[in-house]
Enzyme design. Structure first.
Site, PDB file in Angstrom:
ATOM      1  CG  HIS A  55      42.354  38.809  34.754  1.00 58.93           C
ATOM      2  ND1 HIS A  55      42.140  39.319  36.359  1.00 58.93           N
ATOM      3  CD2 HIS A  55      41.463  39.453  34.155  1.00 58.93           C
ATOM      4  CE1 HIS A  55      41.350  39.579  36.697  1.00 58.93           C
ATOM      5  NE2 HIS A  55      40.531  39.568  35.566  1.00 58.93           N
ATOM      6  CB  VAL A 109      36.458  45.342  38.822  1.00 52.65           C
ATOM      7  CG1 VAL A 109      36.740  47.546  38.640  1.00 52.65           C
ATOM      8  CG2 VAL A 109      36.482  45.339  39.556  1.00 52.65           C
ATOM      9  CG  ASN A 118      37.257  37.674  32.695  1.00 53.64           C
ATOM     10  OD1 ASN A 118      37.057  36.701  32.180  1.00 53.64           O
ATOM     11  ND2 ASN A 118      37.646  37.682  34.028  1.00 53.64           N
ATOM     12  CG  HIS A 134      40.450  44.402  34.827  1.00 50.56           C
ATOM     13  ND1 HIS A 134      38.454  45.052  34.758  1.00 50.56           N
ATOM     14  CD2 HIS A 134      39.919  43.357  35.196  1.00 50.56           C
ATOM     15  CE1 HIS A 134      37.629  44.111  35.634  1.00 50.56           C
ATOM     16  NE2 HIS A 134      38.776  42.794  35.442  1.00 50.56           N
TER      17      HIS A 134
HETATM   18  P1  AMP Z   1      37.006  40.944  36.005  1.00 51.91           P
HETATM   19  O1  AMP Z   1      36.413  39.550  37.351  1.00 51.91           O
HETATM   20  O2  AMP Z   1      37.374  40.094  35.334  1.00 51.91           O
HETATM   21  O3  AMP Z   1      36.571  41.794  36.557  1.00 51.91           O
HETATM   22  O4  AMP Z   1      38.337  41.112  37.453  1.00 51.91           O
HETATM   23  C1  AMP Z   1      39.002  41.844  38.709  1.00 51.91           C
HETATM   24  C2  AMP Z   1      39.717  40.999  39.927  1.00 51.91           C
HETATM   25  O5  AMP Z   1      40.414  43.277  40.162  1.00 51.91           O
HETATM   26  C3  AMP Z   1      39.651  40.925  40.074  1.00 51.91           C
HETATM   27  O6  AMP Z   1      40.718  39.423  39.908  1.00 51.91           O
HETATM   28  C4  AMP Z   1      39.690  41.017  41.525  1.00 51.91           C
HETATM   29  O7  AMP Z   1      40.601  40.013  42.643  1.00 51.91           O
HETATM   30  C5  AMP Z   1      40.306  42.259  40.985  1.00 51.91           C
HETATM   31  N1  AMP Z   1      40.485  43.614  41.884  1.00 51.91           N
HETATM   32  C6  AMP Z   1      39.559  43.834  42.867  1.00 51.91           C
HETATM   33  N2  AMP Z   1      39.696  45.259  43.280  1.00 51.91           N
HETATM   34  C7  AMP Z   1      41.205  45.094  43.610  1.00 51.91           C
HETATM   35  C8  AMP Z   1      41.909  46.066  44.574  1.00 51.91           C
HETATM   36  N3  AMP Z   1      41.564  47.400  44.924  1.00 51.91           N
HETATM   37  N4  AMP Z   1      43.599  45.699  43.746  1.00 51.91           N
HETATM   38  C9  AMP Z   1      43.530  44.794  43.128  1.00 51.91           C
HETATM   39  N5  AMP Z   1      42.896  43.849  42.288  1.00 51.91           N
HETATM   40  C10 AMP Z   1      41.768  44.284  42.817  1.00 51.91           C
END
Ligand code: AMP
Length: 114
Positions: A102, A96, A87, A100
């Site tokens: 997924h 975040v 994303n 990353h």
């Molecule tokens: P995005 O929306 O693509 O930025 O994905 C961020 C992802 O990070 C989401 O699916 C969240 O559930 C995941 N996330 C946020 N904080 C944590 C954490 N502490 N440990 C593992 N996953 C996390």
């Protein structure tokens, strides 16, 4: 700049269920899983999002994808398949600001995504 949550996980300042690590990447389970298997694989280098990657990041980006496939295989998804998602920015659903990928699997994925 304050650390993102993923930098804190890389630096072991907050816990995560780590499934793979090497010099360049870390993979851990998403805390809010959207599929039976939902793992995030991140570069250890701070790259906020794909749009901010530069040619010098080519090796780490290639490594990220190759390791995503390897981790998916280790998690038992090689035969049934899986989806990789990156994303980028607000309309992409990025929450975040640390690049990353997924890894989603364990159920059939719908298309197009929402
Ligand atoms: P995005 O929306 O693509 O930025 O994905 C961020 C992802 O990070 C989401 O699916 C969240 O559930 C995941 N996330 C946020 N904080 C944590 C954490 N502490 N440990 C593992 N996953 C996390």
């Amino acid at each position: 700049m304050s650390k993102s949550v993923f930098e804190k996980i890389i630096d072991r300042e907050i816990p995560a269920a780590i499934v793979y690590e090497d010099d360049l990447v870390l993979a851990f389970r998403d805390v809010n899983a959207k599929a039976p298997v939902h793992v995030l694989i991140v570069p250890k280098k701070i790259i906020p999002r794909l749009a901010e990657a530069v040619p010098a990041d080519s090796q780490v980006l290639g490594h990220l994808l190759l390791k995503a496939a390897e981790v998916a295989g280790r998690l038992g998804l090689a035969k049934t398949g899986y989806r990789l998602v990156i994303n980028n920015g607000p309309d992409g659903g990025e929450t975040v600001p640390h690049l990353h990928c997924h890894i989603l699997g364990g159920r059939p994925m719908a298309w197009p995504p929402g």
